[in-house]
Design an enzyme around this catalytic site. Sequence first.
Site, PDB file in Angstrom:
ATOM      1  N   HIS A 236      43.508  42.646  43.738  1.00  0.00           N
ATOM      2  CA  HIS A 236      44.340  41.883  44.677  1.00  0.00           C
ATOM      3  C   HIS A 236      45.178  42.905  45.465  1.00  0.00           C
ATOM      4  O   HIS A 236      45.522  43.967  44.949  1.00  0.00           O
ATOM      5  CB  HIS A 236      45.253  40.980  43.834  1.00  0.00           C
ATOM      6  CG  HIS A 236      46.071  39.987  44.595  1.00  0.00           C
ATOM      7  ND1 HIS A 236      47.176  40.348  45.341  1.00  0.00           N
ATOM      8  CD2 HIS A 236      45.959  38.639  44.708  1.00  0.00           C
ATOM      9  CE1 HIS A 236      47.696  39.250  45.870  1.00  0.00           C
ATOM     10  NE2 HIS A 236      46.981  38.205  45.502  1.00  0.00           N
TER      11      HIS A 236
ATOM     12  N   ASP B 274      47.368  44.476  35.845  1.00  0.00           N
ATOM     13  CA  ASP B 274      47.765  43.282  36.585  1.00  0.00           C
ATOM     14  C   ASP B 274      47.194  42.080  35.830  1.00  0.00           C
ATOM     15  O   ASP B 274      45.994  41.818  35.883  1.00  0.00           O
ATOM     16  CB  ASP B 274      47.209  43.373  38.007  1.00  0.00           C
ATOM     17  CG  ASP B 274      47.401  42.077  38.805  1.00  0.00           C
ATOM     18  OD1 ASP B 274      47.878  41.072  38.224  1.00  0.00           O
ATOM     19  OD2 ASP B 274      47.066  42.067  39.999  1.00  0.00           O
TER      20      ASP B 274
ATOM     21  N   GLN C  14      46.185  36.924  36.711  1.00  0.00           N
ATOM     22  CA  GLN C  14      45.119  35.924  36.550  1.00  0.00           C
ATOM     23  C   GLN C  14      44.649  35.805  35.108  1.00  0.00           C
ATOM     24  O   GLN C  14      43.860  34.922  34.790  1.00  0.00           O
ATOM     25  CB  GLN C  14      43.923  36.276  37.450  1.00  0.00           C
ATOM     26  CG  GLN C  14      44.196  36.162  38.930  1.00  0.00           C
ATOM     27  CD  GLN C  14      44.493  34.737  39.383  1.00  0.00           C
ATOM     28  OE1 GLN C  14      44.202  33.769  38.675  1.00  0.00           O
ATOM     29  NE2 GLN C  14      45.094  34.606  40.551  1.00  0.00           N
TER      30      GLN C  14
ATOM     31  N   LYS D  88      51.781  30.962  37.939  1.00  0.00           N
ATOM     32  CA  LYS D  88      50.349  30.730  37.711  1.00  0.00           C
ATOM     33  C   LYS D  88      50.089  30.205  36.306  1.00  0.00           C
ATOM     34  O   LYS D  88      48.956  29.948  35.929  1.00  0.00           O
ATOM     35  CB  LYS D  88      49.564  32.029  37.929  1.00  0.00           C
ATOM     36  CG  LYS D  88      49.554  32.505  39.377  1.00  0.00           C
ATOM     37  CD  LYS D  88      48.601  33.657  39.540  1.00  0.00           C
ATOM     38  CE  LYS D  88      48.862  34.462  40.800  1.00  0.00           C
ATOM     39  NZ  LYS D  88      48.528  33.741  42.035  1.00  0.00           N
TER      40      LYS D  88
ATOM     41  N   CYS E 143      43.658  37.585  49.510  1.00  0.00           N
ATOM     42  CA  CYS E 143      44.373  38.863  49.318  1.00  0.00           C
ATOM     43  C   CYS E 143      43.495  39.897  48.619  1.00  0.00           C
ATOM     44  O   CYS E 143      43.983  40.690  47.810  1.00  0.00           O
ATOM     45  CB  CYS E 143      45.672  38.663  48.544  1.00  0.00           C
ATOM     46  SG  CYS E 143      46.787  37.512  49.329  1.00  0.00           S
TER      47      CYS E 143
END
Lengths: 415, 144
Positions: free
Chosen positions: A131, A208, A211, A234, A373
């Site tokens: 991303h 990261d 997700q 999220k 993104c």
Amino acid sequence: MTVASQHADKLDLDAIRADFPILHQEVHGKPLVYLDNAASSQKPQQVIDALREVDERFYANVHRGGHQLSNESTSMYEESREAAQRFLGAKSKNEVIFTYGTTSAINTVAHAWGSANLAPGDEILVTEMEHHSNLVPWQQIAQLTGAKIKALPITGDGLLAMDELPGLLSERTKMVAVSAASNVLGTINPVTEIVRQAHEVGAVVSVDAAQAAPHKPIDVVAWDADFVALSAHKMVGPSGLGILYGKQALLEAMPPFLGGGSMINTVTIDSFTPALLPAKFEAGTPPITAAIAFKAAIEYLENIGLDNILAHEQMLAEYAHQLLADVPGLRILGPAPHQKAGIVSFTVDGISPNDIGMMIDTAGVAIRAGHHCAMPLHARYGIASSARASFYLYNTREEVEIFVAAVRKALTILS
Amino acid sequence: MTDIPTLTAAELVEEFEFYDDPMDRFQFLIELGRQMPPLDDAYKVEAFRVQGCQSQVWLVPQASKDGGQLYFLGDSDAQIVKGLVALLAMLLSYKTSEEILAYDLESLFDQIGLAQTITPSRANGFYNMVQRIRDLAAAAKNNA
């Protein structure tokens, strides 16, 4: 009886859906089918109540006044930090920093760690599936320090090309920045193996987990990751809040990023000394209400069980793959359902994903169309954009059927 | 000279009243886009690209043979957006720059409820198209 409840699934979907008031509405006269969870998930009543309760009864600035309200809000803020510590499997609450989201967490690592540790000739290894928020901050710090960006490619199946990793790692590699799960492909990456190889050459690893955290159990100690970033919005939590996990020794060694109130020990007119962890990285008034309510989100997910959530999402993704298989010209990006979180991104030959997104919105189906993104990832596939349906714990097989039927109808008009 | 089909405000209002389902309105817009003459690739360059749209959009002003009127060519890689380009081109082509500048698009779009058909982010791009046409008309007027 819903279609979903006929299938082996550990989630009680009727009970879960009853917790999410926003799902029970019509858009364009059709029942809402919310499949844009990779962008932002919805909140259960428990989180909505927690947000309201804070503002109605406990709200005051944290770590400030000695008065009763501030004491209460500070205690709740710290209880939420402990919940996040438990969720991540972190050894100490000093390793859990409240940020404004994944983006601000990664920027903190890139700028604070990077400015102290990167020099010309050093290398930052990213991947092709990142991303922009796990790419641009590294580009910015690379420009400032003279470090170089390298990228681990992906295979045609949308998996990381792990056989190329050893050749890209060297003693010049100082940072490996990788997502635990892709926001476009859904691919769940082998973080533990990447960390192991990166540590062998002495590199630090920043994960990261924006997700991954909503969909699968996370154990930062098992990963042995040095930094981990995630966003509350999220994972059924409030927006404007994220977590930066960092190993204590690394956080202690690096300089603060944002300067301001709370992050200091002492200040004179021309100098300051930083506060101890975690305050050192929490300059200014934090998103107090969101941080306190985040505990309710974590508890909600823990009660249902992250393993159960991932299994449910993968069942929905599998069903979507099955139903979309014979749509002419439709191509699903990324790996097989069992290798990913519940994300199904796709393109259709000669049709703009934006058109598909707008058309199926009129059938009540909310997906995202665009580059998500992740422009380098789309460039890797030779496309500018894709359509993305992303599932979460409250989605049903019936909703997958409505989504696919809406796509088919849109394509008859667009073809 | 390329022929742009014309569409009057009254015709547009009638169509939108007839198609009150959003899917049907999209279909109507897509049909408008398909009636536009193809845009030569030579025009698909930065100078004719409309900024701020989610999709690629090109809008090309042309002067009629006698120079007294403007007409518009356009294209997009997304069919609904191309339909919006066509909507503007068909409403505003073969008018003088004064007529284009005086045309009350906002009232017309309020009347047909266009805002309920296109999303806010899409609407920003759409109003960039409207602004581009007005800028082009103003420039043509100043050059006349």
